[in-house]
Design an enzyme around this catalytic site. Structure first.
Site, PDB file in Angstrom:
ATOM      1  N   GLY A  14       2.644  -2.056  -7.149  1.00  0.00           N
ATOM      2  CA  GLY A  14       2.369  -1.343  -5.912  1.00  0.00           C
ATOM      3  C   GLY A  14       1.470  -2.122  -4.973  1.00  0.00           C
ATOM      4  O   GLY A  14       0.703  -2.989  -5.378  1.00  0.00           O
TER       5      GLY A  14
ATOM      6  N   ARG B 228       8.738  -4.317  -9.237  1.00  0.00           N
ATOM      7  CA  ARG B 228       8.185  -3.939 -10.537  1.00  0.00           C
ATOM      8  C   ARG B 228       8.996  -4.480 -11.716  1.00  0.00           C
ATOM      9  O   ARG B 228       8.891  -3.968 -12.827  1.00  0.00           O
ATOM     10  CB  ARG B 228       8.078  -2.418 -10.623  1.00  0.00           C
ATOM     11  CG  ARG B 228       7.109  -1.822  -9.608  1.00  0.00           C
ATOM     12  CD  ARG B 228       6.916  -0.322  -9.808  1.00  0.00           C
ATOM     13  NE  ARG B 228       6.029   0.255  -8.806  1.00  0.00           N
ATOM     14  CZ  ARG B 228       4.703   0.290  -8.899  1.00  0.00           C
ATOM     15  NH1 ARG B 228       4.111  -0.237  -9.952  1.00  0.00           N
ATOM     16  NH2 ARG B 228       3.965   0.847  -7.955  1.00  0.00           N
TER      17      ARG B 228
ATOM     18  N   LYS C 237      -5.290  -6.983  -9.006  1.00  0.00           N
ATOM     19  CA  LYS C 237      -4.964  -6.060  -7.918  1.00  0.00           C
ATOM     20  C   LYS C 237      -4.703  -4.664  -8.458  1.00  0.00           C
ATOM     21  O   LYS C 237      -3.986  -4.496  -9.445  1.00  0.00           O
ATOM     22  CB  LYS C 237      -3.710  -6.537  -7.188  1.00  0.00           C
ATOM     23  CG  LYS C 237      -3.158  -5.570  -6.157  1.00  0.00           C
ATOM     24  CD  LYS C 237      -1.706  -5.184  -6.328  1.00  0.00           C
ATOM     25  CE  LYS C 237      -1.340  -4.652  -7.657  1.00  0.00           C
ATOM     26  NZ  LYS C 237      -0.067  -3.919  -7.727  1.00  0.00           N
ATOM     27  N   THR C 238      -5.297  -3.653  -7.884  1.00  0.00           N
ATOM     28  CA  THR C 238      -4.897  -2.259  -8.036  1.00  0.00           C
ATOM     29  C   THR C 238      -5.898  -1.388  -7.311  1.00  0.00           C
ATOM     30  O   THR C 238      -7.110  -1.527  -7.496  1.00  0.00           O
ATOM     31  CB  THR C 238      -4.792  -1.788  -9.500  1.00  0.00           C
ATOM     32  OG1 THR C 238      -4.551  -0.375  -9.508  1.00  0.00           O
ATOM     33  CG2 THR C 238      -6.044  -2.073 -10.301  1.00  0.00           C
TER      34      THR C 238
ATOM     35  N   ASP D 131      -6.256   1.584  -7.964  1.00  0.00           N
ATOM     36  CA  ASP D 131      -6.730   2.558  -8.946  1.00  0.00           C
ATOM     37  C   ASP D 131      -8.088   2.185  -9.535  1.00  0.00           C
ATOM     38  O   ASP D 131      -8.770   3.029 -10.117  1.00  0.00           O
ATOM     39  CB  ASP D 131      -5.724   2.711 -10.084  1.00  0.00           C
ATOM     40  CG  ASP D 131      -4.445   3.410  -9.635  1.00  0.00           C
ATOM     41  OD1 ASP D 131      -4.414   3.901  -8.488  1.00  0.00           O
ATOM     42  OD2 ASP D 131      -3.485   3.459 -10.420  1.00  0.00           O
TER      43      ASP D 131
END
Length: 559
Positions: A82, A146, A203-204, A206
């Site tokens: 994402g 993905r 990377k994220t 979240d």
């Protein structure tokens, strides 16, 4: 018609700050290596699966004259998973570093994510292209995807593509699963003596890819500030209209870092933290009771409004739901090729599912609204897990709370009014224009990735530390990917994966929420952060997340 906004035009000209030793130039850094490392868990399994990249030392760069090689080296870059604010700056940092090292170096972007390197779909990145994307949000420069890199056939195809382009290194920009793939690729490339190095970048949005060496994953800073702005606006509206309870679900499938950070920035009335729910073994019924009681107490004092924050992955933290979902994940992996199941109507599918679940899970599944049941049975993500972002947890809670309040009113325990609004903030934060922190941090991550490549390292994750200090004091280096790995069940089988970092209930960030939770519940302590600022005092423009400040033992924020 103008093609870019005035703000984007200004941001294109922003020159990100580089971390510490990197600021002196890519050819003026010296590598030092620490002690050999292990794995976060399941060491023997990880060592056996990654014999060529396991146990490598932590890397650190310092300023020390010309030290790294400047021989020509082409690099390929992949955006995986994402979107997260700052991805373009990682690529910009990587590009500037390799061109500074040797102007003959080339950077190839593989299109559409990991599938690009397998299918041979790529573009050469040039000054003209890069200069259109500096300090911008999104992953649209080369796109993302993905696709998992894990099979022999994929690795062989990737090798042939790299050979055709004379690529000597690959940089994979992604989260924990994407960097697990990077580690698998690094191991295969090393085992087959290809001479191709593989480096990852964390990377994220979240925030669950972090540890002692990775202080923060990029995008978390910008995304949480973006969500906080939206929630601050809603809080101002709620405090004005005084007639709605807003239930806001926030990104964060496997960890509640986003929800926790945004709560500290905005101070809502209710904040659910998945890790707390799991630790206390709270049932769905207990969560509903807690929320209904807060709403009733406020309503009985004439406050028929409020804000409740709900982490996206809450449903998987509720012990009874977690057991049921784990059973569903394993079951769906077997039923995806079951003709009888696939040809059944929805009611028949529910019957098949409940007949194969354990009794407690079957009872829980049958108690859920039909809409939630259907969402639980949607196609799995590439890792075999339920797509929790499509489960409308906020609406499930609203429905159950409304019923509970109705019962409390009949018992004379509640005399207020309940009107609800449901929101899900996810995509709004993934491609926002990066904050100054993310612009600088990401640029340094990319620049540092090339320093790791020049040093001949593979199977490492680019690391920038000391990030609550000015960029000149940031510490650049690398952490072996295997150091962060353990074994977890995926698609019904045990697989090596980078362990996710969860909210620490005994840590300073959660304690900041816990200390203020009751006060925020019954009073209107709302904070209105406003939009992300790019120009002005450093105290406004360069300040990073409360989470990072508290974790780095900073005392800059009084919550």
């Amino acid at each position: 018609m103008r093609e870019i906004s005035p703000l984007q035009k200004e941001r294109l000209n922003y020159q990100p700050k580089l971390a510490g030793a990197l600021a002196n130039g890519i050819n003026s850094v010296k590598l030092s290596l620490g002690e050999a490392t292990s794995a976060v868990a399941d060491m023997e399994d990880i060592k056996n699966l990654f014999p060529n990249v396991f146990g490598k030392p932590i890397a650190k760069f310092a300023s020390a004259g010309a030290d790294l090689s400047t021989e020509k080296k082409n690099v390929g870059v992949i955006l995986s998973g994402g979107q997260a604010p700052g991805g373009h700056n990682v690529i910009a940092g990587l590009y500037d570093a390799l061109k500074t090292a040797n102007k003959e170096n080339k950077l190839y972007g593989f299109l559409g994510g990991p599938s690009g390197i397998v299918d041979g779909e790529y573009m050469e990145l040039t000054d003209e292209i890069m200069n259109k994307y500096r300090n911008t949000g999104g992953f649209d420069i080369i796109g993302s995807g993905r696709t998992k890199l894990e099979t022999e056939d994929q690795f062989k195809k990737a090798l042939e593509v790299c050979k055709s382009l004379n690529i000597g290194a690959i940089v994979i920009i992604g989260g924990d699963d994407s960097n697990t793939n990077a580690c698998l690729l690094a191991e295969w490339m090393a085992a087959n003596n290809t001479g191709i190095n593989v480096i990852g970048c964390p990377k994220t949005i979240d925030g669950d890819l972090k540890n002692d060496q990775i202080e923060i994953s990029f995008g978390f800073d910008t995304a949480t500030k973006t969500y906080a702005e939206l929630i601050g606006n809603i809080q101002r509206d709620a405090n004005s209209a005084k007639k709605y309870w807003h239930f806001i679900k926030l990104m964060g499938r496997s960890a509640s870092h986003v929800c926790l950070e945004v709560a500290l920035q905005t101070q809502p009335n209710i904040t659910l933290i998945g890790e707390e729910v799991e630790a206390k073994k709270q049932s769905l019924e207990e969560i509903v009771s807690y929320m209904a009681n807060v709403i009733a107490e406020r309503g009985n004092r004439g406050k028929n409004f409020g804000i409740a924050l709900i982490p996206e992955g809450l449903i998987e933290f509720i012990p009874e739901m977690k057991v049921m979902i784990a059973g569903l994940n394993d079951l769906m992996a077997h039923l995806e090729n079951d003709a009888t199941y696939q040809e059944s109507d929805q009611i028949e599918k529910y019957e098949i599912i409940t007949s194969k679940l354990d009794a407690a899970s079957a009872k829980l599944f049958n108690s859920l609204p039909a809409a939630i049941k259907a969402q639980l049975l949607m196609d799995r993500d590439p890792h075999g897990n339920v797509q929790v972002s499509k489960i409308e947890t906020e609406k499930l809670l609203i429905e159950m709370i409304a019923q509970r309040l109705k019962e409390m009113k009949a018992q004379g325990l509640y005399n207020g009014k309940f009107a609800d609004q449901a929101h899900f903030f996810g995509y709004e934060g993934r491609c926002a224009m990066p904050s100054n922190f993310d612009a600088d941090y990401c640029y340094s991550l990319g620049y540092n990735a090339f320093a790791l490549i020049q040093s001949g390292l593979t199977g490492y994750l680019s690391s920038i530390k000391n990030t609550t200090k000015p960029a000149s004091e940031w510490v650049a280096g690398g952490v072996p990917l295997t150091m962060m790995m353990n074994m977890e069940r995926r698609h019904g089988a045990m697989k090596p994966v980078i362990k996710k970092a969860l909210v620490e209930l005994d840590g300073p960030v959660f304690r900041a929420l816990e200390t203020n939770r009751e006060k925020w519940a019954q009073n209107d302590c709302y904070i209105f952060p406003g939009a992300v600022q790019y120009f002005g005092p450093s105290s406004v423009c360069d300040v990073t997340t409360i989470t990072l400040q508290l974790e780095q033992e900073k005392s800059l924020v009084n919550v």
